[in-house]
Design a protein around this motif. Structure first.
Motif, PDB file in Angstrom:
ATOM      1  N   VAL A 153       0.838  -1.205   0.000  1.00 16.76           N
ATOM      2  CA  VAL A 153       0.000   0.000   0.000  1.00 16.76           C
ATOM      3  C   VAL A 153       0.869   1.251   0.000  1.00 16.76           C
ATOM      4  O   VAL A 153       0.612   2.211  -0.738  1.00 16.76           O
ATOM      5  N   LYS A 154       1.923   1.238   0.800  1.00 20.33           N
ATOM      6  CA  LYS A 154       2.826   2.398   0.880  1.00 20.33           C
ATOM      7  C   LYS A 154       3.497   2.663  -0.470  1.00 20.33           C
ATOM      8  O   LYS A 154       3.585   3.810  -0.925  1.00 20.33           O
ATOM      9  N   ILE A 155       3.957   1.614  -1.125  1.00 17.75           N
ATOM     10  CA  ILE A 155       4.625   1.770  -2.425  1.00 17.75           C
ATOM     11  C   ILE A 155       3.649   2.317  -3.465  1.00 17.75           C
ATOM     12  O   ILE A 155       3.969   3.249  -4.213  1.00 17.75           O
TER      13      ILE A 155
ATOM     14  N   LEU B  64       3.916   5.830  -5.496  1.00 19.98           N
ATOM     15  CA  LEU B  64       3.985   5.848  -6.957  1.00 19.98           C
ATOM     16  C   LEU B  64       2.926   6.772  -7.549  1.00 19.98           C
ATOM     17  O   LEU B  64       3.186   7.517  -8.498  1.00 19.98           O
ATOM     18  N   LEU B  65       1.718   6.735  -6.980  1.00 18.17           N
ATOM     19  CA  LEU B  65       0.651   7.606  -7.468  1.00 18.17           C
ATOM     20  C   LEU B  65       0.990   9.076  -7.234  1.00 18.17           C
ATOM     21  O   LEU B  65       0.726   9.935  -8.078  1.00 18.17           O
TER      22      LEU B  65
ATOM     23  N   ASN C 102      -2.326   2.083 -14.596  1.00 15.34           N
ATOM     24  CA  ASN C 102      -1.866   1.300 -15.751  1.00 15.34           C
ATOM     25  C   ASN C 102      -0.405   0.881 -15.649  1.00 15.34           C
ATOM     26  O   ASN C 102       0.032  -0.008 -16.366  1.00 15.34           O
ATOM     27  N   ASP C 103       0.364   1.551 -14.781  1.00  8.35           N
ATOM     28  CA  ASP C 103       1.795   1.279 -14.685  1.00  8.35           C
ATOM     29  C   ASP C 103       2.116   0.113 -13.754  1.00  8.35           C
ATOM     30  O   ASP C 103       3.227  -0.406 -13.789  1.00  8.35           O
ATOM     31  N   ILE C 104       1.182  -0.283 -12.879  1.00  7.37           N
ATOM     32  CA  ILE C 104       1.533  -1.093 -11.707  1.00  7.37           C
ATOM     33  C   ILE C 104       0.879  -2.470 -11.758  1.00  7.37           C
ATOM     34  O   ILE C 104      -0.301  -2.609 -12.068  1.00  7.37           O
ATOM     35  N   ALA C 105       1.669  -3.499 -11.410  1.00  7.97           N
ATOM     36  CA  ALA C 105       1.152  -4.852 -11.184  1.00  7.97           C
ATOM     37  C   ALA C 105       1.739  -5.387  -9.892  1.00  7.97           C
ATOM     38  O   ALA C 105       2.934  -5.232  -9.631  1.00  7.97           O
TER      39      ALA C 105
END
Length: 881
Positions: free
Chosen positions: A766-768, A772-773, A780-783
């Motif tokens: 959640v922190k990461i 990032l946001l 769309n960038d994150i998995a």
């Protein structure tokens, strides 16, 4: 494929033109010349001018073409009478700041005037699209001004500055403007006015008066004027439009005599609703504010018993982005019709620009949007396009015509002994192909034996097709191919010179060039021939982009195609391995195996005239299957569903493409044997290692990684070392060779971050994501990938319950703007810019392929990889750091 628009009686009718290799627009009759046009009825003169303007604009935005205008006045002579002043003025305004001659060449031909229009190209002071009018207004002082197409980029630049500097600030107004705004606001909110009252404030950048007191058709006048003022105020600082006040004397005169208030309110609200529907956000707008106009209608007091009069007031807020008065007057050719672009599409296209310097400094800018045609997108690659062109399509500078003849076509070299080719001495090149149609994504005609493209100085680019006979279908084919090749050279590969591709059908028995029934038509001007070696090389660079271009799933989110050029090895595999029963393509993750698989499917379809049901694509996970299904090119199944279905389900299948075969399982049976049974008498293509012994297969190798950042690549390379060290004896040499020869084709470092002994992995995830946001990344960038389905089910709630400002989804939703939460295996073959691996371990029964699974997981990250380990995690096998 081509547009033929015919102008008759003031209308443009459109129909398909079957016998042309270019976009050709016919205008039935038009009057040219200054004196003749001045004698015309004004409405007819303007109508003809507007038709010419539309057709020129459409061709400029769609790759160029030819306009044939029939001449109405018999004594017309172009050399002495020119076009006519009104046409000259409007064409000059359309092309501003370029000269008319830069884009249009006029050639008289019998009783017609030919206009040869080349493609528009952007520039520092030219917009991405050619437009007659932008449809945008703005306020300047007390005036409402239209924003010319050439000024739209400056307008967008100012808007972007506003977007990132907080809400529009009144402190930037002058003291006088601020005072007038406050008084106008008080008047608006008080809703009281007396006939003859003189207001204590006047017009400013934020206030406009209109009387309309004598208008008999108020509705018509409002429809004509309101959109203009609402657009202008919305695009500037907002403000008030007050109708019923004389703008010179500031006297209340009222409007709408004889109307009732309710009717007026309904009429005005409909106009406002239409205006509000023309407010659109810029591509990078993070606010996405709603925009609406307030309106007040109130009766003027002390009217002495006359019919009621009204004040109509509009409070217009400043909009964060763009409010259009009307559709931009910008035409293009779409689906064989001249079509007006809607405001949203126009705004999106006009904003496209090259990404920032960071990308340019790390990769080769193959194609920039600057000085490119409107349909182009920026292309970045690891390859230098000039060096690539010199290796593939080399040209000798001396007066010799070079030849590019693939090995399988060398037996047809004697067909080249025809005068149009033999008379060429270069410098230039003759490029033979089994089918140029396949290279431009068209079906091959089996009646055509081979084809050759001639690109040489002092001649038009020419496409020769050798075939038996002469039929309408063959002429349609050669015209289709020439037209598509020309369009791709311009709209895909960015060629900006004057360009045509002349189709020639050659009888393979006699060697004679067959005359087309349209050969009597006017030929292109001499300016369309290639004048010198520099023009030849520029066209060949564009041709290299065409033949090496691929519909890449690796397109980034910056408005450009990222790494959408094949490497030389990929191009060789696609163009050379034809006619064999099976092929295994080996390569490390990120080397483009899925990309090759999809392109191979397209080429098989066009080469063998296959239907979608003739080709089967197999992969392991549903996310990759769904992605390929959306391409609408073949049947797509997972390995599990393939094994569960009876063979009769795939009775029509002639070709099988297997992707990510190294991750296939055998719990449902031997998929390779079933696939071989289906295509026993057919060809079978695979896009990864599969299961058969290495020494019994046709092989091709991909050794260049283009997808992943350097930090991720280095970690992947260490895992490949482990695979090589722990492979079976017969596979060891294969993997050692891969380790030795694999290379990274760029120097973009990226990041690899490992965090261990975490008390709560969910909290860290959640922190990461939150960080990032905040840095500007999107969902769309994150998995986020877990090792097993059990771990996913156990932990995903801990991430979702935090209610981050994004949506989550599985691989089935990978293309729907979500943060993906799923397993490593199900995400195989897919990718994201940022991948977060949570406790990457494998099942005990997977130990033999554990490193392969982890390698697949690592390679899913293009730029940044996080590896998170909880306190209880034991990594199997060793993870490199």
């Amino acid at each position: 494929m081509y547009t033929c628009a015919t102008y008759r009686n003031g209308q443009i009718s459109r129909n398909l033109l079957n016998k042309s290799s270019d976009q050709h627009i016919h205008i039935n009759k038009c009057t040219f010349g200054e004196q003749a046009r001045n004698k015309m009825d004004k409405a007819k003169r303007e109508q003809q001018r507007d038709v010419i303007l539309q057709c020129v604009c459409a061709l400029l935005n769609s790759g160029g073409g030819v306009i044939s205008a029939g001449v109405e006045n018999e004594d017309y002579d172009y050399c002495t009478m020119s076009l006519g002043e009104d046409m000259q003025i409007y064409l000059k305004s359309l092309l501003n700041p370029a000269n008319i001659e830069d884009f249009i060449e006029f050639v008289p031909s019998g009783n017609a005037l030919q206009m040869y229009v080349k493609s528009w190209c952007s520039h520092d002071n030219r917009a991405r699209l050619c437009s007659v009018d932008s449809g945008l207004k703005e306020r300047s002082g007390t005036s409402t001004l239209f924003i010319p197409p050439s000024g739209v980029l400056d307008f967008i630049k100012k808007k972007r500055q506003t977007l990132y500097s907080g809400p529009p600030a009144k402190k930037k107004w002058t003291q006088g403007d601020e005072l007038i705004y406050q008084k106008a606001e008080q008047f608006y909110e008080k809703r009281e006015a007396r006939l003859g009252q003189i207001l204590d404030f006047g017009e400013s950048v934020n206030v406009e008066f209109k009387s309309f007191d004598s208008e008999k058709n108020l509705e018509k006048r409002l429809k004509e004027n309101l959109p203009k003022y609402l657009s202008a105020f919305g695009n500037t600082k907002g403000g008030f439009l007050i109708i019923g006040v004389d703008d010179r004397s500031k006297t209340v005169v009222g409007c709408g005599r004889g109307m009732d208030a309710q009717t007026m309110e309904q009429m005005i609200q409909e106009i406002c609703n239409r205006a509000q529907s023309r407010a659109f956000h810029l591509l990078d707008c993070a606010r996405k504010e709603e925009w609406s106009v307030d309106c007040e209608v109130f009766e003027v007091m002390e009217n002495s018993g006359e019919e009621p009069r009204y004040i109509v007031g509009f409070k217009v807020p400043a909009f964060c982005c763009a409010v259009f008065e009307d559709n931009p007057k910008c035409w293009h050719i779409e689906n064989d019709a001249i079509t007006l672009l809607d405001p949203r599409s126009w705004l999106e296209k006009i904003q496209l620009c090259d990404p920032g310097n960071e990308l340019s400094s790390r990769f080769n800018k193959v194609l920039s949007l600057k000085d490119s045609p409107p349909q182009c997108r920026a292309v970045y690659s690891t390859q230098d396009i000039t060096k690539l062109q010199e290796r593939i399509f080399s040209v000798r500078e001396e007066n010799v015509l070079s030849r590019y003849i693939p090995q399988e076509l060398q037996k047809y070299e004697k067909l080249l002994n025809i005068p149009p080719i033999q008379s060429r001495s270069g410098p230039g090149i003759l490029i033979m192909s089994t089918s140029w149609a396949i290279d431009v994504n068209l079906p091959r005609n089996k009646s055509v034996i081979c084809e050759a493209l001639l690109i040489s100085t002092d001649c038009y680019p020419t496409l020769f097709c050798w075939a038996e006979g002469d039929s309408p279908e063959l002429w349609q084919y050669v015209n289709d191919t020439a037209f598509s090749l020309k369009q791709k050279l311009v709209n895909l590969a960015g060629y900006t010179g004057r360009l045509c591709v002349i189709p020639r059908l050659v009888n393979c028995q006699t060697g004679e060039v067959i005359q087309n029934e349209t050969d009597g038509a006017p030929s292109y001007p001499d300016s369309y021939t290639l004048g010198h070696i520099e023009e030849v090389l520029a066209l060949l660079r564009s041709l290299t982009i065409v033949v090496m271009s691929i519909s890449s799933p690796l397109s980034d989110t910056l408005g450009c195609e990222f790494f959408n050029l094949l490497t030389e090895v990929q191009y060789t595999i696609l163009s050379s391995y034809n006619g064999i029963r099976s092929l295994l393509i080996y390569g490390p993750p990120g080397s483009g195996k899925t990309l090759i698989a999809m392109e191979k499917i397209r080429r098989i379809k066009n080469s063998d005239n296959c239907e979608d049901t003739d080709i089967l694509y197999l992969c392991e996970n549903v996310g990759l299957r769904d992605f390929v299904r959306k391409q609408f090119i073949c049947l797509c199944e997972t390995r599990a569903s393939f094994m569960k279905s009876p063979e009769e389900t795939f009775s029509r299948v002639k070709h099988i493409i297997v992707d990510e075969g190294q991750n296939f399982r055998l719990e449902h049976g031997d998929w390779y044997k079933k696939a071989n049974r289906l295509v026993r008498k057919m060809r079978s293509h695979t896009s990864s290692s599969g299961l058969p012994p290495l020494n019994s297969q046709n092989e091709a190798f991909l050794r260049e990684v283009v997808r992943n950042s350097k930090e991720v690549f280095d970690a992947m390379l260490d895992l490949i070392h482990q695979i090589a060290d722990n492979s079976k004896p017969e596979e060891t040499a294969h993997f050692q060779d891969m380790v030795k020869n694999v290379t990274l084709s760029h120097s973009f470092r990226g990041k690899l971050i490992r965090r261990t002994n975490l008390p709560s992995v969910e909290t860290e995830v959640v922190k990461i994501i939150r960080n990032l946001l905040q840095q500007g990344h999107s969902a769309n960038d994150i998995a986020v990938l877990y090792s097993t389905k059990e771990e996913l089910c156990k932990r995903e709630y801990g991430v979702k319950k935090e209610k981050l400002p994004v949506q989550f989804g599985s691989v089935e939703n990978v293309h729907q703007g979500v943060v993906v939460l799923d397993t490593i295996r199900r995400f195989s073959g897919l990718e994201r810019n940022i991948v977060i691996l949570v406790d990457p371990t494998v099942h005990s029964f997977q130990n033999e392929v554990g490193v392969n699974v982890l390698l697949s997981a690592f390679s899913r990250a293009r730029i940044r990889l996080y590896v998170l380990q909880s306190k209880r995690s034991i990594l199997t096998p060793r993870i490199p750091f």
